[in-house]
Enzyme design. Structure first.
Site, PDB file in Angstrom:
ATOM      1  N   ARG A 104       0.841  -1.197   0.000  1.00  0.00           N
ATOM      2  CA  ARG A 104       0.000   0.000   0.000  1.00  0.00           C
ATOM      3  C   ARG A 104       0.878   1.250   0.000  1.00  0.00           C
ATOM      4  O   ARG A 104       1.992   1.244   0.507  1.00  0.00           O
ATOM      5  CB  ARG A 104      -0.884   0.004   1.255  1.00  0.00           C
ATOM      6  CG  ARG A 104      -1.770  -1.229   1.335  1.00  0.00           C
ATOM      7  CD  ARG A 104      -3.010  -1.034   2.155  1.00  0.00           C
ATOM      8  NE  ARG A 104      -2.795  -0.542   3.499  1.00  0.00           N
ATOM      9  CZ  ARG A 104      -3.681   0.240   4.127  1.00  0.00           C
ATOM     10  NH1 ARG A 104      -4.801   0.591   3.528  1.00  0.00           N
ATOM     11  NH2 ARG A 104      -3.455   0.640   5.370  1.00  0.00           N
TER      12      ARG A 104
ATOM     13  N   LYS B 155       3.777 -10.573  10.160  1.00  0.00           N
ATOM     14  CA  LYS B 155       2.975 -10.516   8.937  1.00  0.00           C
ATOM     15  C   LYS B 155       3.241 -11.721   8.034  1.00  0.00           C
ATOM     16  O   LYS B 155       4.357 -11.963   7.589  1.00  0.00           O
ATOM     17  CB  LYS B 155       3.306  -9.210   8.205  1.00  0.00           C
ATOM     18  CG  LYS B 155       2.440  -8.932   7.009  1.00  0.00           C
ATOM     19  CD  LYS B 155       2.404  -7.431   6.740  1.00  0.00           C
ATOM     20  CE  LYS B 155       1.784  -7.130   5.409  1.00  0.00           C
ATOM     21  NZ  LYS B 155       1.523  -5.703   5.211  1.00  0.00           N
TER      22      LYS B 155
ATOM     23  N   ARG C 106      -1.690  -0.052  14.212  1.00  0.00           N
ATOM     24  CA  ARG C 106      -0.565  -0.689  14.912  1.00  0.00           C
ATOM     25  C   ARG C 106      -0.996  -0.984  16.336  1.00  0.00           C
ATOM     26  O   ARG C 106      -1.763  -0.224  16.921  1.00  0.00           O
ATOM     27  CB  ARG C 106       0.656   0.236  14.945  1.00  0.00           C
ATOM     28  CG  ARG C 106       1.289   0.476  13.576  1.00  0.00           C
ATOM     29  CD  ARG C 106       2.028  -0.775  13.082  1.00  0.00           C
ATOM     30  NE  ARG C 106       2.615  -0.594  11.778  1.00  0.00           N
ATOM     31  CZ  ARG C 106       2.017  -0.878  10.623  1.00  0.00           C
ATOM     32  NH1 ARG C 106       0.793  -1.349  10.611  1.00  0.00           N
ATOM     33  NH2 ARG C 106       2.637  -0.699   9.486  1.00  0.00           N
TER      34      ARG C 106
HETATM   35  P1  ATP Z   1      -0.777  -1.262   6.783  1.00  0.00           P
HETATM   36  O1  ATP Z   1      -1.122  -1.540   8.199  1.00  0.00           O
HETATM   37  O2  ATP Z   1      -1.032   0.129   6.369  1.00  0.00           O
HETATM   38  O3  ATP Z   1      -1.282  -2.278   5.822  1.00  0.00           O
HETATM   39  P2  ATP Z   1       1.973  -2.149   6.409  1.00  0.00           P
HETATM   40  O4  ATP Z   1       3.164  -1.522   7.062  1.00  0.00           O
HETATM   41  O5  ATP Z   1       1.753  -3.584   6.647  1.00  0.00           O
HETATM   42  O6  ATP Z   1       0.762  -1.238   6.798  1.00  0.00           O
HETATM   43  P3  ATP Z   1       1.622  -2.486   3.633  1.00  0.00           P
HETATM   44  O7  ATP Z   1       1.666  -1.487   2.554  1.00  0.00           O
HETATM   45  O8  ATP Z   1       0.323  -3.130   3.966  1.00  0.00           O
HETATM   46  O9  ATP Z   1       2.189  -1.844   4.908  1.00  0.00           O
HETATM   47  O10 ATP Z   1       2.672  -3.624   3.261  1.00  0.00           O
HETATM   48  C1  ATP Z   1       3.960  -3.281   2.855  1.00  0.00           C
HETATM   49  C2  ATP Z   1       4.902  -3.514   4.012  1.00  0.00           C
HETATM   50  O11 ATP Z   1       4.924  -4.902   4.316  1.00  0.00           O
HETATM   51  C3  ATP Z   1       6.347  -3.156   3.706  1.00  0.00           C
HETATM   52  O12 ATP Z   1       6.614  -1.824   3.974  1.00  0.00           O
HETATM   53  C4  ATP Z   1       7.109  -4.111   4.624  1.00  0.00           C
HETATM   54  O13 ATP Z   1       7.157  -3.586   5.930  1.00  0.00           O
HETATM   55  C5  ATP Z   1       6.220  -5.331   4.673  1.00  0.00           C
HETATM   56  N1  ATP Z   1       6.621  -6.381   3.709  1.00  0.00           N
HETATM   57  C6  ATP Z   1       7.192  -6.274   2.495  1.00  0.00           C
HETATM   58  N2  ATP Z   1       7.366  -7.468   1.923  1.00  0.00           N
HETATM   59  C7  ATP Z   1       6.894  -8.376   2.793  1.00  0.00           C
HETATM   60  C8  ATP Z   1       6.780  -9.785   2.782  1.00  0.00           C
HETATM   61  N3  ATP Z   1       7.182 -10.545   1.758  1.00  0.00           N
HETATM   62  N4  ATP Z   1       6.244 -10.358   3.878  1.00  0.00           N
HETATM   63  C9  ATP Z   1       5.815  -9.651   4.945  1.00  0.00           C
HETATM   64  N5  ATP Z   1       5.893  -8.312   5.008  1.00  0.00           N
HETATM   65  C10 ATP Z   1       6.420  -7.681   3.942  1.00  0.00           C
HETATM   66  C1  BTN Z   2       0.306  -5.065   1.662  1.00  0.00           C
HETATM   67  O1  BTN Z   2       0.274  -5.689   2.716  1.00  0.00           O
HETATM   68  O2  BTN Z   2       0.587  -3.884   1.558  1.00  0.00           O
HETATM   69  C2  BTN Z   2      -0.092  -5.694   0.400  1.00  0.00           C
HETATM   70  C3  BTN Z   2       0.988  -6.433  -0.286  1.00  0.00           C
HETATM   71  C4  BTN Z   2       0.441  -7.023  -1.541  1.00  0.00           C
HETATM   72  C5  BTN Z   2       1.480  -7.767  -2.319  1.00  0.00           C
HETATM   73  C6  BTN Z   2       0.859  -8.451  -3.500  1.00  0.00           C
HETATM   74  S1  BTN Z   2       1.948  -9.632  -4.244  1.00  0.00           S
HETATM   75  C7  BTN Z   2       0.846  -9.786  -5.587  1.00  0.00           C
HETATM   76  C8  BTN Z   2       0.384  -8.387  -5.920  1.00  0.00           C
HETATM   77  N1  BTN Z   2       1.346  -7.721  -6.768  1.00  0.00           N
HETATM   78  C9  BTN Z   2       1.887  -6.667  -6.188  1.00  0.00           C
HETATM   79  O3  BTN Z   2       2.750  -5.915  -6.704  1.00  0.00           O
HETATM   80  N2  BTN Z   2       1.397  -6.527  -4.942  1.00  0.00           N
HETATM   81  C10 BTN Z   2       0.425  -7.538  -4.635  1.00  0.00           C
END
Ligand code: ATP
Ligand code: BTN
Length: 336
Positions: A123, A188, A324
């Site tokens: 996101r 996560k 969070r």
């Molecule tokens: P939100 O609570 O807004 O969803 P978030 O910090 O989880 O916040 P997202 O945009 O949902 O953010 O997910 C992207 C984030 O997830 C990255 O900034 C990193 O911290 C984490 N991330 C990236 N790749 C992975 C992965 N393969 N597995 C788990 N976490 C990942």
């Molecule tokens: C998040 O937690 O912010 C969402 C992560 C979503 C990752 C998936 S992987 C398949 C699809 N292609 C992308 O580039 N992002 C989503």
């Protein structure tokens, strides 16, 4: 690049293969095989053991995605709903790809899976770490006869679908973090990204992307700036095959989207609440530079989070908000 994928396929069983055998399989010299192995290690960070007299092997066997296997695992009803199923070895982002396909007229229910993403996104421009063969990267195109504004709850429906898929396959002790992350012990495991476009009165289209870690190597995991986990490390997760997982995700996502189209979140909310890890807890909502700490008292019928703060309950939509856990003492406050 084709040679690189052939080499991975030859090594996927996780057994030792001699340089000579690999060279024969690929029609290369042994020196060229070595160069390819070096490329996989250095550019793609794949862990490959080399032992003299035995050859090369992957540190972890890979179950590569196979279109025929996934299709065979789907029910005839779901197969009929699919627009098409593409599997790529390497792609920028499965969601970005589907977005382009949608512009070019891709059908409803088109699915894109990849073994690796070079520009996987989360996101608000964040990155999704997407190494080869070790996770699921899946995107689905879905068209709704509804206006975009009516789709505010769809990301919760999709998160619940991912939970259902994992539970059906025997994974336990997981829960949801609003709006749609799947966590195990506050780490996560999976995230969803929903991108909605459409006319203000409808129809709308959603590109729904799911990233789910099955076996994420520590080397790549060390680049993630929050606690993470993969299926291989949690109860019930080790035995789940990637093809089976992809098929179950497709099944549950399509069912949930069809249900959402008929009745929005009505019949999904109770199940969501039961798996909500932070319900009735003190949480911090981050919105840009502002953080509001309060008690998470529920989710409303539009998928908004209800936060009790400074004596009143307000609804927050997911768009610009991140939840969070809070270390606080339960007293609500605001921090800028
Ligand atoms: P939100 O609570 O807004 O969803 P978030 O910090 O989880 O916040 P997202 O945009 O949902 O953010 O997910 C992207 C984030 O997830 C990255 O900034 C990193 O911290 C984490 N991330 C990236 N790749 C992975 C992965 N393969 N597995 C788990 N976490 C990942
Ligand atoms: C998040 O937690 O912010 C969402 C992560 C979503 C990752 C998936 S992987 C398949 C699809 N292609 C992308 O580039 N992002 C989503």
């Amino acid at each position: 690049m084709q040679t690189r994928y052939q080499l991975i396929r030859s090594l996927a069983d996780g057994k030792f293969h001699s340089g000579e055998w690999l060279a024969q399989q690929l029609g290369l010299s042994r020196a060229a095989v070595w160069k390819q192995i070096k490329g996989l290690r250095e550019q793609w960070e794949m862990e490959i053991h080399a032992v003299s007299g035995r050859g090369y092997r992957l540190a972890h066997p890979l179950e590569l995605l196979q279109k025929e296997r996934i299709l065979a695992l789907l029910s005839p009803e779901i197969r009929c709903t699919l627009g098409g199923l593409e599997i790529h070895d390497s792609i920028g982002s499965t969601s970005e790809h589907l977005m382009q396909q949608a512009t070019a007229g891709a059908p409803n229910g088109q699915i894109c899976l990849a073994e690796r993403q070079t520009a996987g996104r989360g996101r608000r421009g964040r990155k999704w770490i997407s190494p080869y063969g070790s996770n699921i990267y899946l995107s689905l195109l879905w068209q709704f006869p509804l206006a975009p504004i009516e789709l505010s709850g769809v990301s919760l429906a999709a998160g619940l679908a991912v939970m259902r898929a994992l539970k059906r396959l025997g994974v336990t002790e997981i829960g949801l973090k609003w709006p749609n992350d799947i966590l195990w012990q506050e780490r996560k495991l999976a995230g969803l990204l929903l991108e909605v476009t459409g006319e203000s009165e409808g129809p709308s289209q959603v590109i729904l992307g799911v990233g789910l870690n099955t076996c994420l190597p520590n080397q790549q995991g060390s680049r993630i700036d929050q606690p993470w986990v993969d299926l291989g490390s949690i109860p019930g997760g080790q035995q789940v095959g990637r093809n089976q997982l992809a098929a179950e995700l497709i099944h549950q996502l399509i069912n949930a989207l069809e249900c959402f189209e008929r009745e929005k979140l009505v019949s999904l909310l109770d199940e969501w609440r039961q798996q909500d890890l932070y319900h009735n807890k003190t949480v911090a909502l981050q919105m840009g530079s502002q953080t509001i700490v309060g008690k998470h008292v529920g989710i409303d019928k539009n998928g908004a989070l209800l936060l009790s703060h400074a004596g009143e309950v307000k609804a927050y939509f997911a768009g610009e908000v991140s939840l969070r856990p809070s270390q606080g003492d339960g007293h609500a406050n605001t921090i800028d």
